[in-house]
Design a protein around this motif. Structure first.
Motif, PDB file in Angstrom:
ATOM      1  N   LEU A 268       0.259  -0.772  -0.659  1.00  5.45           N
ATOM      2  CA  LEU A 268       0.679  -1.919  -1.464  1.00  5.45           C
ATOM      3  C   LEU A 268      -0.167  -3.157  -1.139  1.00  5.45           C
ATOM      4  O   LEU A 268      -0.583  -3.899  -2.038  1.00  5.45           O
TER       5      LEU A 268
ATOM      6  N   LEU B  20      -0.959   2.037  -7.933  1.00  6.77           N
ATOM      7  CA  LEU B  20      -1.064   2.694  -6.629  1.00  6.77           C
ATOM      8  C   LEU B  20      -1.805   4.024  -6.774  1.00  6.77           C
ATOM      9  O   LEU B  20      -1.857   4.606  -7.864  1.00  6.77           O
TER      10      LEU B  20
ATOM     11  N   PRO C  17       8.804  -0.420   1.738  1.00  6.45           N
ATOM     12  CA  PRO C  17       8.219  -0.248   0.404  1.00  6.45           C
ATOM     13  C   PRO C  17       9.222   0.120  -0.689  1.00  6.45           C
ATOM     14  O   PRO C  17       8.922  -0.095  -1.878  1.00  6.45           O
TER      15      PRO C  17
ATOM     16  N   LEU D 177       5.287  -0.798  -8.820  1.00  6.83           N
ATOM     17  CA  LEU D 177       4.545   0.290  -8.185  1.00  6.83           C
ATOM     18  C   LEU D 177       3.346   0.728  -9.018  1.00  6.83           C
ATOM     19  O   LEU D 177       2.747   1.766  -8.742  1.00  6.83           O
TER      20      LEU D 177
ATOM     21  N   ALA E 265       9.741  -2.650  -3.161  1.00  2.95           N
ATOM     22  CA  ALA E 265       8.691  -3.103  -4.077  1.00  2.95           C
ATOM     23  C   ALA E 265       9.170  -2.974  -5.516  1.00  2.95           C
ATOM     24  O   ALA E 265       9.630  -1.909  -5.939  1.00  2.95           O
TER      25      ALA E 265
END
Length: 330
Positions: free
Chosen positions: A186, A261, A252, A258, A255
């Motif tokens: 991230l 990624l 995470p 996403l 988050a």
């Protein structure tokens, strides 16, 4: 808040795989309780291994060159140590596996957990770089994940010196290392450097909130139960654990975005604390447009494949992961 207040009941858990159960019983005989009073003992055991275990030959009989380097840590923080495992035979720049070790955020070192990637190095297919990040509770968040990111940046910037193709770096970690790998990925996305090709998240530690069924279902069972998990997350986050002021780089699962990624391999056992947060993260990654390979292994406890490699479910787990890694490095 006491653990009794956090865990008023114990939800049902799936059974452990019958072939794994004898190994789990043996492991638990040697495993100290995850408490502050046992922290020194836990770290010593993590560094030395279980009684009777032979240390891993990181050179693989001379096929792997072993090196350690001190490199700059985060701004204003101490230098960090990187373990660098390279093919002994010279060749063109290779893909890199950047490794973040496990240990619940509180134990472990740069050598813990690199064994699964050694065959790829010995065969000349990859360079492995494993980071020694600072541990909680002495060094709480954001020290561990920022150390991991600093080591990743140094690796990418010094790729030519390391025999690494800077366009082909993947990140991998198990347990707390899986959570740190996800958090570092991230950071790499949000800071726009470096671009990672894949993330390999093995039974990752992603969520500090204890809101899922599986986060509460193990009480003095398995290898990493709800009490151990509470200790690890509290060591990392202190009074912030479970509250609104926790960064997604530390946990995470928090988050919100996403997207962007790298392609992801993610796995879990069905009878482990991290099961539900793993499944949810995989689903959310997929919904965000990320290519995801998800595996849940029936009857698996936390780290079953590393502790009981002979079992059928472990062999299947290891084979699936190894095949993903092989394709990722092609």
């Amino acid at each position: 808040m006491t653990s009794d207040q956090i865990f008023p009941d114990t939800p049902t858990r799936p059974p452990f795989d019958a072939e794994l159960t004898p190994v789990l019983e043996m492991v638990r005989q040697h495993l100290p309780a995850f408490t502050e009073g046992n922290l020194t003992l836990m770290r010593q055991q993590s560094d030395e291994g279980f009684p009777g275990m032979e240390p891993t030959d990181l050179t693989v009989g001379g096929a792997v060159r072993v090196e350690e380097r001190q490199v700059p840590g985060p701004e204003g923080a101490p230098d960090i140590t990187l373990l660098i495992l390279s093919p002994a035979v010279e060749g063109p720049p290779r893909p890199a596996v950047y490794h973040t070790h496990g240990g619940g955020m509180i134990i472990g070192n740069r050598r813990l957990g690199v064994e699964p990637f050694l065959p790829q190095v010995a065969d000349g297919n990859a360079v492995v770089v494993s980071v020694e990040y600072r541990l909680a509770p002495e060094h709480p968040d954001p020290a561990p994940v920022e150390d991991c990111y600093a080591g990743l940046v140094w690796t990418a910037k010094n790729a030519a010196d390391l025999g690494i193709d800077p366009e082909r770096i993947l990140i991998a970690g198990a347990s707390a290392g899986g959570g740190l790998a996800a958090g570092t990925a991230l950071l790499a996305r949000d800071r726009a450097f470096p671009k990672l090709t894949h993330q390999i998240l093995i039974c990752p530690m992603l969520d500090d909130r204890f809101e899922t069924h599986s986060s509460r279902m193990l009480d003095d069972e398995g290898v990493w139960d709800r009490g151990a998990n509470l200790f690890g997350w509290t060591a990392l986050l202190g009074d912030r654990r479970g509250g609104p002021d926790v960064s997604p780089y530390a946990a995470p699962a928090r988050a919100e975005d996403l997207t962007g990624l790298p392609r992801t391999y993610i796995d879990t056992g069905s009878a482990e604390t991290f099961r539900d947060e793993t499944l949810t993260y995989a689903r959310r990654l997929s919904e965000a447009g990320v290519s995801v390979d998800l595996h849940m292994w029936g009857g698996g406890f936390h780290g079953f494949d590393m502790m009981a490699g002979h079992a059928a479910v472990s062999r299947a787990s290891i084979a699936a992961r190894d095949e993903f890694v092989r394709r990722a490095l092609e």
